[in-house]
Design a protein around this motif. Structure first.
Motif, PDB file in Angstrom:
ATOM      1  N   ALA A   1      -8.033  -2.462   8.545  1.00 28.25           N
ATOM      2  CA  ALA A   1      -6.879  -1.735   7.937  1.00 28.25           C
ATOM      3  C   ALA A   1      -7.582  -0.390   7.307  1.00 28.25           C
ATOM      4  O   ALA A   1      -6.928   0.624   7.472  1.00 28.25           O
ATOM      5  CB  ALA A   1      -6.321  -2.541   6.849  1.00 28.25           C
TER       6      ALA A   1
ATOM      7  N   PHE B   1      -5.649   1.909   2.422  1.00 29.75           N
ATOM      8  CA  PHE B   1      -5.597   0.335   2.013  1.00 29.75           C
ATOM      9  C   PHE B   1      -6.719  -0.190   1.499  1.00 29.75           C
ATOM     10  O   PHE B   1      -6.606  -1.466   0.843  1.00 29.75           O
ATOM     11  CB  PHE B   1      -5.645  -0.363   3.482  1.00 29.75           C
TER      12      PHE B   1
ATOM     13  N   ALA C   1      -5.049  -1.257  -1.490  1.00 33.67           N
ATOM     14  CA  ALA C   1      -3.699  -2.012  -1.431  1.00 33.67           C
ATOM     15  C   ALA C   1      -3.735  -3.232  -2.295  1.00 33.67           C
ATOM     16  O   ALA C   1      -4.823  -3.747  -2.715  1.00 33.67           O
ATOM     17  CB  ALA C   1      -3.776  -2.418  -0.168  1.00 33.67           C
TER      18      ALA C   1
ATOM     19  N   ALA D   1       0.900  -1.154   0.032  1.00 32.05           N
ATOM     20  CA  ALA D   1      -0.016   0.144  -0.014  1.00 32.05           C
ATOM     21  C   ALA D   1       0.734   1.323   0.033  1.00 32.05           C
ATOM     22  O   ALA D   1       1.103   1.747   1.046  1.00 32.05           O
ATOM     23  CB  ALA D   1      -0.840   0.014   1.297  1.00 32.05           C
TER      24      ALA D   1
END
Length: 312
Positions: free
Chosen positions: A243, A250, A253, A188
């Protein structure tokens, strides 16, 4: 003294290193380079945070772990641990504060600018550290080899047997139980975080550990289960949701790895040294492997060899 260590996870490598530093003739037998449970660890050296659920024995002993690792694998990331909770779960943060020590209340954005306007308060454990467990174990193995430790995939044990097989030792440790942990490794690059974060939640608290180069380890669920199969969809969604709560970056990510493993645990969840079946067992690491394996390894080496270590 001739010693055979069974297992090349964090317990086995720490035991082999401590024994070799005192002059023992050590061989390690394990079919894998690094035992699976150790390779999936968070690598957090966070004794005070662990005090939320662990006994004071773990908190006190674990405070020596960071120095042990640093003396053998080089500098660690010493930026502390930041504990957070969503607005609806602030009672969890207050409970965590009451259950632990060596922390201070902070405005999270003063430590991690990326958290600005996301969390009003957090707990900061400044003395804690973290490491990349795979890199750390690889370096520790190289150090052990430099001390004369031999690694083989198979063979007959000789001399004093030190059994560090984790869940694999259940044939000789009937009260050992597996605790399944699940983790994600993500990339990320738009999430600039520099220290370990713990996000509290009544059902699935998780942690986020920077691995460098925009990569983060997100873990870990704890399930009483013998299933060592792939990570479940539910666990993956919960970890990603947590997250995202920490930082919306995120959501973009890339998932590099999704894994699950079995942590060995005794009924009291305290790592221990035992003697049974004609061998010494160093086992039951639970979620404290990187924190407690060095301490138990030093105790083991002192009991068997005496003398001072050579950690230069």
């Amino acid at each position: 003294m001739i010693c055979t260590v069974l297992g090349a996870g964090v317990a086995g490598l720490c035991a082999a290193t401590a024994l070799a530093e005192r002059g023992a003739d050590v061989r390690v037998i394990d079919p894998r380079a690094i035992t699976a449970a150790s390779a999936l660890a968070g690598g957090m050296l966070a004794p005070f945070c662990e005090g939320e659920s662990a006994p004071d024995l773990v908190v006190r002993a674990g405070q020596d772990a960071a120095a042990w690792w640093e003396a053998r694998i080089g500098p660690l990331t010493r930026r502390g641990t930041l504990v957070l909770a969503p607005a609806r779960d602030q009672a969890e943060l207050d409970r965590f504060a009451r259950a632990t020590r060596a922390h201070e209340w902070v405005v999270p954005a003063t430590l991690e600018l990326a958290l600005e306007n996301r969390f009003a308060r957090g707990l900061y454990y400044a003395s804690e550290a973290h490491m990349d467990p795979r890199r750390g174990l690889s370096i520790l193995r190289q150090r052990a080899e430099g001390l004369g430790v031999r690694f083989t995939e198979r063979g007959s044990p000789e001399g004093q047997i030190i059994d560090c097989r984790g869940w694999g030792a259940r044939d000789l440790l009937p009260d050992l139980r597996p605790v399944r942990g699940e983790m994600l490794l993500v990339e990320a690059p738009d999430v600039p975080l520099s220290r370990t974060l713990r996000l509290l939640h009544p059902r699935f608290p998780c942690y986020i550990v920077p691995r460098g180069l925009g990569r983060y380890m997100i873990g870990a669920t704890m399930v009483e289960s013998e299933d060592s199969g792939a990570i479940t969809a539910r666990a993956a969604m919960e970890l990603l949701s947590a997250a995202y709560t920490v930082h919306p970056g995120f959501a973009e990510a890339r998932i590099l790895e999704a894994s699950a493993g079995l942590r060995p645990a005794f009924p009291d969840n305290i790592p221990a040294i035992r003697q049974t079946g004609g061998r010494i067992h160093m086992n039951g690491m639970y979620r404290h492997g990187f924190l407690m394996a060095p301490i138990l390894a030093e105790q083991l080496a002192n009991d068997l060899m005496g003398g001072l270590q050579n950690a230069g």
